[in-house]
Design a protein around this motif. Structure first.
Motif, short mmCIF file in Angstrom:
data_model
loop_
_atom_site.label_atom_id
_atom_site.label_comp_id
_atom_site.label_asym_id
_atom_site.label_seq_id
_atom_site.Cartn_x
_atom_site.Cartn_y
_atom_site.Cartn_z
N ALA A 121 0.82 -1.22 0.00
CA ALA A 121 0.00 0.00 0.00
C ALA A 121 0.85 1.26 0.00
CB ALA A 121 -0.96 0.00 1.19
N VAL A 122 1.97 1.25 -0.71
CA VAL A 122 2.85 2.41 -0.76
C VAL A 122 2.25 3.46 -1.70
CG1 VAL A 122 5.14 3.24 -1.42
CG2 VAL A 122 4.89 1.07 -0.19
N LYS A 123 2.22 4.70 -1.24
CA LYS A 123 1.70 5.81 -2.02
C LYS A 123 2.67 6.99 -1.95
CE LYS A 123 -3.18 4.72 -1.10
NZ LYS A 123 -4.44 5.25 -0.51
N ALA A 124 2.71 7.78 -3.02
CA ALA A 124 3.44 9.04 -3.05
C ALA A 124 2.49 10.09 -3.60
CB ALA A 124 4.69 8.92 -3.91
N GLU A 125 2.15 11.07 -2.76
CA GLU A 125 1.12 12.06 -3.12
C GLU A 125 1.60 13.46 -2.77
OE1 GLU A 125 -2.92 9.53 -2.17
OE2 GLU A 125 -1.72 10.23 -0.46
N ARG A 126 1.29 14.40 -3.63
CA ARG A 126 1.61 15.79 -3.32
C ARG A 126 0.67 16.31 -2.25
NH1 ARG A 126 1.90 15.89 -9.11
NH2 ARG A 126 4.03 16.31 -9.87
N ASP A 127 1.25 17.12 -1.34
CA ASP A 127 0.42 17.88 -0.41
C ASP A 127 1.02 19.27 -0.26
OD1 ASP A 127 2.53 17.73 1.39
OD2 ASP A 127 1.59 16.22 2.66
N ALA A 128 0.47 20.08 0.62
CA ALA A 128 0.89 21.47 0.73
C ALA A 128 2.35 21.62 1.16
CB ALA A 128 -0.02 22.21 1.72
N ALA A 129 2.87 20.64 1.86
CA ALA A 129 4.23 20.74 2.39
C ALA A 129 5.27 20.04 1.54
CB ALA A 129 4.28 20.18 3.82
N GLY A 130 4.84 19.34 0.50
CA GLY A 130 5.80 18.60 -0.34
C GLY A 130 5.18 17.33 -0.90
N VAL A 131 5.86 16.23 -0.74
CA VAL A 131 5.36 14.93 -1.20
C VAL A 131 5.25 14.02 0.02
CG1 VAL A 131 5.82 12.88 -2.59
CG2 VAL A 131 6.34 15.16 -3.50
N ARG A 132 4.05 13.50 0.21
CA ARG A 132 3.79 12.59 1.33
C ARG A 132 3.91 11.15 0.84
NH1 ARG A 132 -0.79 9.93 3.37
NH2 ARG A 132 -0.72 9.55 5.64
N VAL A 133 4.82 10.39 1.47
CA VAL A 133 5.04 8.99 1.12
C VAL A 133 4.58 8.15 2.31
CG1 VAL A 133 6.72 7.24 0.45
CG2 VAL A 133 6.99 9.61 -0.34
N SER A 134 3.74 7.16 2.03
CA SER A 134 3.19 6.34 3.10
C SER A 134 3.08 4.89 2.64
CB SER A 134 1.83 6.85 3.55
OG SER A 134 0.91 6.80 2.46
N GLY A 135 2.87 4.00 3.58
CA GLY A 135 2.71 2.59 3.25
C GLY A 135 2.79 1.73 4.50
N ARG A 136 2.92 0.41 4.29
CA ARG A 136 3.03 -0.54 5.39
C ARG A 136 4.14 -1.55 5.09
NH1 ARG A 136 -2.45 -0.98 4.48
NH2 ARG A 136 -2.19 -3.17 3.86
N LEU A 137 4.76 -2.01 6.16
CA LEU A 137 5.79 -3.04 6.04
C LEU A 137 5.30 -4.28 6.78
CD1 LEU A 137 8.70 -3.91 5.25
CD2 LEU A 137 9.45 -3.00 7.46
N LYS A 138 5.42 -5.43 6.11
CA LYS A 138 4.99 -6.70 6.71
C LYS A 138 6.14 -7.70 6.68
CE LYS A 138 1.53 -7.13 3.81
NZ LYS A 138 0.30 -7.66 3.17
N ARG A 139 6.12 -8.61 7.65
CA ARG A 139 7.12 -9.68 7.72
C ARG A 139 6.43 -11.03 7.70
NH1 ARG A 139 7.49 -11.97 12.88
NH2 ARG A 139 6.40 -10.81 14.51
N LEU A 140 7.16 -12.04 7.25
CA LEU A 140 6.63 -13.39 7.20
C LEU A 140 6.42 -13.93 8.62
CD1 LEU A 140 6.04 -15.79 5.23
CD2 LEU A 140 8.39 -16.52 5.65
N ASP A 141 5.27 -14.55 8.84
CA ASP A 141 4.98 -15.16 10.14
C ASP A 141 5.76 -16.47 10.25
OD1 ASP A 141 3.99 -16.19 12.47
OD2 ASP A 141 1.94 -16.50 11.75
N PRO A 142 6.75 -16.56 11.15
CA PRO A 142 7.57 -17.77 11.23
C PRO A 142 6.82 -18.97 11.79
CG PRO A 142 8.16 -16.28 13.00
CD PRO A 142 7.19 -15.53 12.12
#
Length: 268
Positions: free
Chosen positions: A175-196
């Protein structure tokens, strides 16, 4: 609970070679330990089979070379830290990822069967190939593994050398996104790991540093524009000022137990 599992303990036969010219050459020598894949990564629905080639000489008997593979750091220096290792030929690359047999912990902690092929290299050197039929999957301990190779010569002389590799589990940026906003570019997302443990495919990966990368276009190299740290749900968000266009991506650099991952490229 992490089990200390012996992945492989097996011996193999080699081609006979001419008798050495001197007593010193009767001593077994291990020149190379080639483990492939060199950096195995296991995922949710696949496993990795190791291919281990040992180049040695002065070896005697059908069980002249013994290989053990187990989790943990080597008790001594590894062989390839002291001498260069021959890169495998194209027709020797047998590593691969295969469907795993099913969820659950490894069924046995004992030795496993292996198919071996050996051939004469040159000047009395032999290549011993080990193909463990038990494959590494998510249920084996991640981190450093040790390959212990013992070569036995005539008269009971032995030589032991070590190699090591890092077994890592897959991670995913989602769910990584890069979007312009008033302060610059907002980058967001999630990091997941394999369930051992295998109860789920992937779990949120919290308190991990991710890198936010930027480049003007495909002809330029990536620059690290910012960093972010994941929250309790594996989420992250960071606004980067001063770079409104270009291409953006997120990278998780990984560590000794978790593999790196790169997100898709987002162009603004």
């Amino acid at each position: 609970m992490i089990r200390c599992l012996l992945l492989a303990s097996f011996a193999a036969a080699a081609l006979s070679v001419p008798a050495p010219a001197s007593a010193a050459e009767d001593e077994p020598v291990i020149r190379e330990i080639d483990v492939r894949p060199a950096a195995p990564v296991v995922g949710a629905e696949d496993s990795v089979r190791l291919v281990i080639d040992v180049v040695a000489r002065g070896v005697s008997g059908r069980h002249g070379v013994v290989v053990e593979v187990e989790p943990g750091a080597p008790p001594g220096p590894v062989l390839d830290s002291r001498r260069p290792v021959r890169p495998p030929a194209a027709d020797e690359r047998e590593e691969g990822r295969f469907p795993q047999d099913g969820p659950g912990e490894p069924k046995s902690s004992g030795s496993i069967a292996a198919t071996m092929a050996s051939r004469l290299v040159t000047d009395g050197w032999q290549t011993w190939r080990f193909l463990p039929d038990k494959r590494l999957n998510r249920f084996y301990p991640a981190g450093t593994w040790t390959v212990t190779v013992t070569a036995r010569g005539e008269g009971g002389a032995e030589r032991t050398e070590y190699a090591s590799f890092q077994l890592r589990r897959e991670t995913r940026l989602a769910a990584v996104k890069a979007e312009r906003d008033a302060a610059g570019v907002r980058v967001s997302g999630r990091l997941k790991r394999l369930d051992p443990r295998g109860y789920a495919g992937f779990l949120p990966f919290r308190e991990q540093r991710v890198e936010i990368l930027w480049r003007r276009d495909a002809s330029d190299g990536w620059e690290r524009a910012a960093e972010a740290v994941t929250d309790g749900q594996g989420g992250f968000s960071r606004t980067v000022p001063g770079r409104e266009g270009g291409e953006w991506r997120v990278r998780y650099p990984g560590n000794g137990q978790q593999a790196e991952d790169d997100s898709k490229i987002h162009q603004l």
